[in-house]
Design a protein around this motif. Structure first.
Motif, PDB file in Angstrom:
ATOM      1  N   UNK A 127      34.139  38.359  42.034  1.00 28.27           N
ATOM      2  CA  UNK A 127      35.235  39.230  43.094  1.00 28.27           C
ATOM      3  C   UNK A 127      36.557  39.239  42.224  1.00 28.27           C
ATOM      4  N   UNK A 128      36.984  40.308  41.852  1.00 30.34           N
ATOM      5  CA  UNK A 128      38.032  40.579  40.975  1.00 30.34           C
ATOM      6  C   UNK A 128      39.353  40.974  41.795  1.00 30.34           C
ATOM      7  N   UNK A 129      40.349  40.398  41.794  1.00 29.34           N
ATOM      8  CA  UNK A 129      41.600  40.880  42.450  1.00 29.34           C
ATOM      9  C   UNK A 129      42.639  41.405  41.523  1.00 29.34           C
ATOM     10  N   UNK A 149      46.438  50.801  38.844  1.00 26.02           N
ATOM     11  CA  UNK A 149      45.843  49.770  39.567  1.00 26.02           C
ATOM     12  C   UNK A 149      44.410  49.534  38.812  1.00 26.02           C
ATOM     13  N   UNK A 150      43.748  50.708  38.600  1.00 33.98           N
ATOM     14  CA  UNK A 150      42.095  50.544  37.818  1.00 33.98           C
ATOM     15  C   UNK A 150      42.285  49.740  36.577  1.00 33.98           C
ATOM     16  N   UNK A 151      43.271  49.823  35.598  1.00 36.95           N
ATOM     17  CA  UNK A 151      43.578  49.146  34.618  1.00 36.95           C
ATOM     18  C   UNK A 151      43.699  47.855  34.746  1.00 36.95           C
ATOM     19  N   UNK A 152      44.605  47.450  35.917  1.00 34.58           N
ATOM     20  CA  UNK A 152      44.877  45.852  36.233  1.00 34.58           C
ATOM     21  C   UNK A 152      43.414  45.198  36.613  1.00 34.58           C
ATOM     22  N   UNK A 153      42.841  46.079  37.362  1.00 29.80           N
ATOM     23  CA  UNK A 153      41.596  45.333  37.722  1.00 29.80           C
ATOM     24  C   UNK A 153      40.735  45.336  36.499  1.00 29.80           C
ATOM     25  N   UNK A 154      40.483  46.225  35.820  1.00 28.25           N
ATOM     26  CA  UNK A 154      39.522  46.188  34.485  1.00 28.25           C
ATOM     27  C   UNK A 154      39.931  45.049  33.662  1.00 28.25           C
ATOM     28  N   UNK A 155      41.150  44.936  33.439  1.00 30.63           N
ATOM     29  CA  UNK A 155      41.599  43.799  32.499  1.00 30.63           C
ATOM     30  C   UNK A 155      41.162  42.484  33.179  1.00 30.63           C
ATOM     31  N   UNK A 156      41.441  42.206  34.500  1.00 30.71           N
ATOM     32  CA  UNK A 156      41.061  41.190  35.207  1.00 30.71           C
ATOM     33  C   UNK A 156      39.657  40.686  35.092  1.00 30.71           C
ATOM     34  N   UNK A 157      38.805  41.834  35.213  1.00 31.76           N
ATOM     35  CA  UNK A 157      37.294  41.771  35.317  1.00 31.76           C
ATOM     36  C   UNK A 157      36.872  41.134  33.944  1.00 31.76           C
ATOM     37  N   UNK A 158      37.492  41.658  32.680  1.00 34.69           N
ATOM     38  CA  UNK A 158      36.894  41.447  31.479  1.00 34.69           C
ATOM     39  C   UNK A 158      37.485  39.961  31.277  1.00 34.69           C
TER      40      UNK A 158
END
Length: 248
Positions: A127-129, A149-158
């Motif tokens: 679960x990635x915030x 927003x997507x770029x932020x979530x994607x970076x946090x996912x990685x």
């Protein structure tokens, strides 16, 4: 209650600092990124979310995984598979009292290429915030575009995937990482992943051309044909790769 939720979000953001791509990599032993597969075709949209296509999500996450993991230059390929199960990308115009947070719900699978085994028998749920900051406390939908927003979530996912791999360090051999690359900021180019393994080789340099001599040398008689039978080398038999989409 709201203070408790805010404190929890701040703690989550502190644990997922994705702004460290110019710092030394974590010790992941012999890790080298092989296949990077992201699918989002079955992602469920949250109730207070902007629309995002499967292509938009998979493209953003794949790029972030490349940015983080192509810094590693071990000698053993590992494949990462990500399936986006659900998402909520905060809407603009929602009042502060109901300001939603952007979040991704993901399944992660990891493969060992050499052993051709899945290291995660069951997909690992993440679960990635979005990252916490002054302009997201009131809801990132009010201050950021969907792409941001997507770029932020994607970076946090990685970053969260990297943290999970660190927790399972024993997968990546007993020796420390061979190098501590610092990524793009240090101008270091990582080894290509498997998807680049079939790139054509650089053409060989042409031999220098010399001017013909003014003296004609006698032409030698052609050598008689050899009667020795030449046996062609056996064909290469590379191992088949683990099907990356299984279990996603």
């Amino acid at each position: 209650m709201r203070r408790l939720i805010l404190a929890s979000l701040m703690a989550l953001a502190a644990c997922t600092n994705a702004n460290d791509l110019d710092e030394p990599t974590a010790d992941l032993g012999n890790f080298l990124l092989g296949h990077n597969v992201v699918i989002a075709s079955k992602a469920q949209k949250g109730p207070l979310s902007r629309d995002a296509s499967a292509e938009e999500m998979s493209t953003a996450i794949k790029a972030a995984i490349d940015d983080r993991f192509l810094r590693y230059d071990g000698d053993h390929y590992y494949h990462l598979g990500v399936s986006v199960e659900g998402y909520n990308i905060a809407l603009p115009g929602v009042p502060l009292v109901a300001a939603p947070k952007s979040v991704l719900i993901l399944n992660l699978t990891v493969w060992d290429d050499a052993q051709q085994v899945k290291l995660t028998p069951e997909p690992v749920k993440l679960t990635v915030f979005e990252s916490f900051s002054g302009d997201t406390i009131i809801g990132s939908g009010l201050t950021k575009s969907k792409e941001e927003q997507l770029a932020n979530l994607a970076a946090n996912t990685a970053k969260q995937i990297e943290q999970f791999l660190e927790q399972n360090r024993e997968w990546f051999g007993p020796l420390p990482a061979p190098t501590s690359a610092k990524g793009r900021a240090m101008g270091i180019v990582a080894k290509p992943g498997l998807r680049d393994a079939t790139a054509p080789a650089a053409p060989a340099a042409a031999a220098p051309v010399t001017a013909p001599s003014s003296v004609h040398a006698p032409v030698a008689a052609p050598a008689p044909p050899s009667t020795t039978e030449v046996t062609p080398p056996p064909a290469a038999t590379g191992g088949g790769l683990v099907p990356i989409t299984s279990g996603l």
